[in-house]
Design a protein around this motif. Structure first.
Motif, PDB file in Angstrom:
ATOM      1  N   PHE A 130       0.645  -1.061  -0.159  1.00  0.00           N
ATOM      2  CA  PHE A 130      -0.109  -0.152  -0.107  1.00  0.00           C
ATOM      3  C   PHE A 130       0.801   1.262   0.056  1.00  0.00           C
ATOM      4  CE2 PHE A 130      -2.646  -3.165   2.232  1.00  0.00           C
ATOM      5  CZ  PHE A 130      -3.443  -3.387   1.486  1.00  0.00           C
ATOM      6  N   GLU A 131       2.088   1.201  -0.671  1.00  0.00           N
ATOM      7  CA  GLU A 131       3.083   2.367  -0.363  1.00  0.00           C
ATOM      8  C   GLU A 131       2.619   3.499  -1.204  1.00  0.00           C
ATOM      9  OE1 GLU A 131       5.505   3.018   1.763  1.00  0.00           O
ATOM     10  OE2 GLU A 131       4.763   1.415   3.003  1.00  0.00           O
ATOM     11  N   ASP A 132       2.409   3.069  -2.840  1.00  0.00           N
ATOM     12  CA  ASP A 132       2.158   3.795  -3.642  1.00  0.00           C
ATOM     13  C   ASP A 132       0.870   3.510  -4.707  1.00  0.00           C
ATOM     14  OD1 ASP A 132       2.581   6.178  -5.275  1.00  0.00           O
ATOM     15  OD2 ASP A 132       4.394   5.175  -6.530  1.00  0.00           O
ATOM     16  N   LEU A 133      -0.021   4.047  -3.895  1.00  0.00           N
ATOM     17  CA  LEU A 133      -1.331   3.620  -4.697  1.00  0.00           C
ATOM     18  C   LEU A 133      -1.794   4.249  -6.079  1.00  0.00           C
ATOM     19  CD1 LEU A 133      -3.644   3.392  -1.747  1.00  0.00           C
ATOM     20  CD2 LEU A 133      -2.704   1.469  -2.728  1.00  0.00           C
ATOM     21  N   GLU A 134      -1.213   5.617  -5.962  1.00  0.00           N
ATOM     22  CA  GLU A 134      -1.518   6.496  -7.155  1.00  0.00           C
ATOM     23  C   GLU A 134      -0.618   5.990  -8.419  1.00  0.00           C
ATOM     24  OE1 GLU A 134      -0.337   7.832  -4.438  1.00  0.00           O
ATOM     25  OE2 GLU A 134      -2.553   8.201  -3.603  1.00  0.00           O
ATOM     26  N   ALA A 135       0.547   5.557  -8.220  1.00  0.00           N
ATOM     27  CA  ALA A 135       1.265   4.951  -9.544  1.00  0.00           C
ATOM     28  C   ALA A 135       0.465   3.830 -10.112  1.00  0.00           C
ATOM     29  CB  ALA A 135       2.759   4.544  -8.815  1.00  0.00           C
ATOM     30  N   GLU A 136       0.036   2.929  -9.294  1.00  0.00           N
ATOM     31  CA  GLU A 136      -0.601   1.629 -10.210  1.00  0.00           C
ATOM     32  C   GLU A 136      -1.963   2.363 -10.743  1.00  0.00           C
ATOM     33  OE1 GLU A 136       0.252  -1.609 -10.134  1.00  0.00           O
ATOM     34  OE2 GLU A 136       2.086  -0.749  -9.108  1.00  0.00           O
ATOM     35  N   GLY A 137      -2.635   3.074 -10.122  1.00  0.00           N
ATOM     36  CA  GLY A 137      -3.732   3.806 -10.882  1.00  0.00           C
ATOM     37  C   GLY A 137      -3.374   4.120 -12.405  1.00  0.00           C
ATOM     38  N   GLU A 138      -2.349   4.767 -12.303  1.00  0.00           N
ATOM     39  CA  GLU A 138      -1.651   5.751 -13.554  1.00  0.00           C
ATOM     40  C   GLU A 138      -0.967   4.859 -14.321  1.00  0.00           C
ATOM     41  OE1 GLU A 138       0.841   8.549 -11.756  1.00  0.00           O
ATOM     42  OE2 GLU A 138      -1.013  10.033 -10.921  1.00  0.00           O
ATOM     43  N   ARG A 139      -0.672   3.714 -13.914  1.00  0.00           N
ATOM     44  CA  ARG A 139       0.259   2.743 -14.926  1.00  0.00           C
ATOM     45  C   ARG A 139      -0.712   2.304 -16.011  1.00  0.00           C
ATOM     46  NH1 ARG A 139       1.517  -3.193 -13.979  1.00  0.00           N
ATOM     47  NH2 ARG A 139      -0.381  -3.124 -12.489  1.00  0.00           N
ATOM     48  N   ILE A 140      -1.906   2.253 -15.764  1.00  0.00           N
ATOM     49  CA  ILE A 140      -2.744   1.469 -17.229  1.00  0.00           C
ATOM     50  C   ILE A 140      -2.764   2.875 -18.111  1.00  0.00           C
ATOM     51  CG2 ILE A 140      -4.715   2.287 -15.891  1.00  0.00           C
ATOM     52  CD1 ILE A 140      -5.913  -0.381 -16.990  1.00  0.00           C
ATOM     53  N   LEU A 141      -2.790   4.000 -17.796  1.00  0.00           N
ATOM     54  CA  LEU A 141      -2.859   4.806 -18.712  1.00  0.00           C
ATOM     55  C   LEU A 141      -1.427   5.331 -19.470  1.00  0.00           C
ATOM     56  CD1 LEU A 141      -4.749   7.557 -16.449  1.00  0.00           C
ATOM     57  CD2 LEU A 141      -5.811   5.875 -17.841  1.00  0.00           C
ATOM     58  N   ARG A 142      -0.405   4.776 -18.912  1.00  0.00           N
ATOM     59  CA  ARG A 142       0.667   4.936 -19.504  1.00  0.00           C
ATOM     60  C   ARG A 142       1.028   4.190 -20.816  1.00  0.00           C
ATOM     61  NH1 ARG A 142       4.457   4.106 -15.325  1.00  0.00           N
ATOM     62  NH2 ARG A 142       3.079   4.706 -13.714  1.00  0.00           N
ATOM     63  N   ASP A 143       1.297   4.642 -21.907  1.00  0.00           N
ATOM     64  CA  ASP A 143       1.662   3.883 -23.113  1.00  0.00           C
ATOM     65  C   ASP A 143       3.277   3.288 -23.279  1.00  0.00           C
ATOM     66  OD1 ASP A 143       1.118   2.633 -25.172  1.00  0.00           O
ATOM     67  OD2 ASP A 143       1.450   4.217 -26.649  1.00  0.00           O
ATOM     68  N   ASP A 144       3.384   1.925 -22.809  1.00  0.00           N
ATOM     69  CA  ASP A 144       4.712   1.536 -22.793  1.00  0.00           C
ATOM     70  C   ASP A 144       5.278   0.966 -23.975  1.00  0.00           C
ATOM     71  OD1 ASP A 144       5.053   2.160 -20.102  1.00  0.00           O
ATOM     72  OD2 ASP A 144       4.084   0.398 -19.259  1.00  0.00           O
TER      73      ASP A 144
END
Length: 45
Positions: free
Chosen positions: A31-45
Motif C-alpha cells: 500500500f505504499e504507492d497507490l497512485e502509481a498503480e492507477g496511472e500505470r494503466i494510462l501510460r503507453d509502454d
C-alpha cells in the motif's frame, strides 16, 4: 447449540488469518504507492 462449539473457534481463526494477511501486505509495502498503480494503466509502454 453444539454447532457453536465449532463455528466460534473457526470464526476466530478466520479473523486471525485475515489480520495476518493484512499485516503481511502492509509489511511488504503493498500500500505504499497507490497512485502509481492507477496511472500505470494510462501510460503507453
Amino acid at each position: 447449540m453444539d454447532i457453536l462449539f465449532l463455528l466460534i473457534p473457526l470464526s476466530v481463526a478466520l479473523v486471525f488469518v485475515i489480520l495476518a494477511g493484512l499485516w503481511w501486505a502492509i509489511y511488504r509495502g503493498q500500500f505504499e504507492d497507490l497512485e502509481a498503480e492507477g496511472e500505470r494503466i494510462l501510460r503507453d509502454d
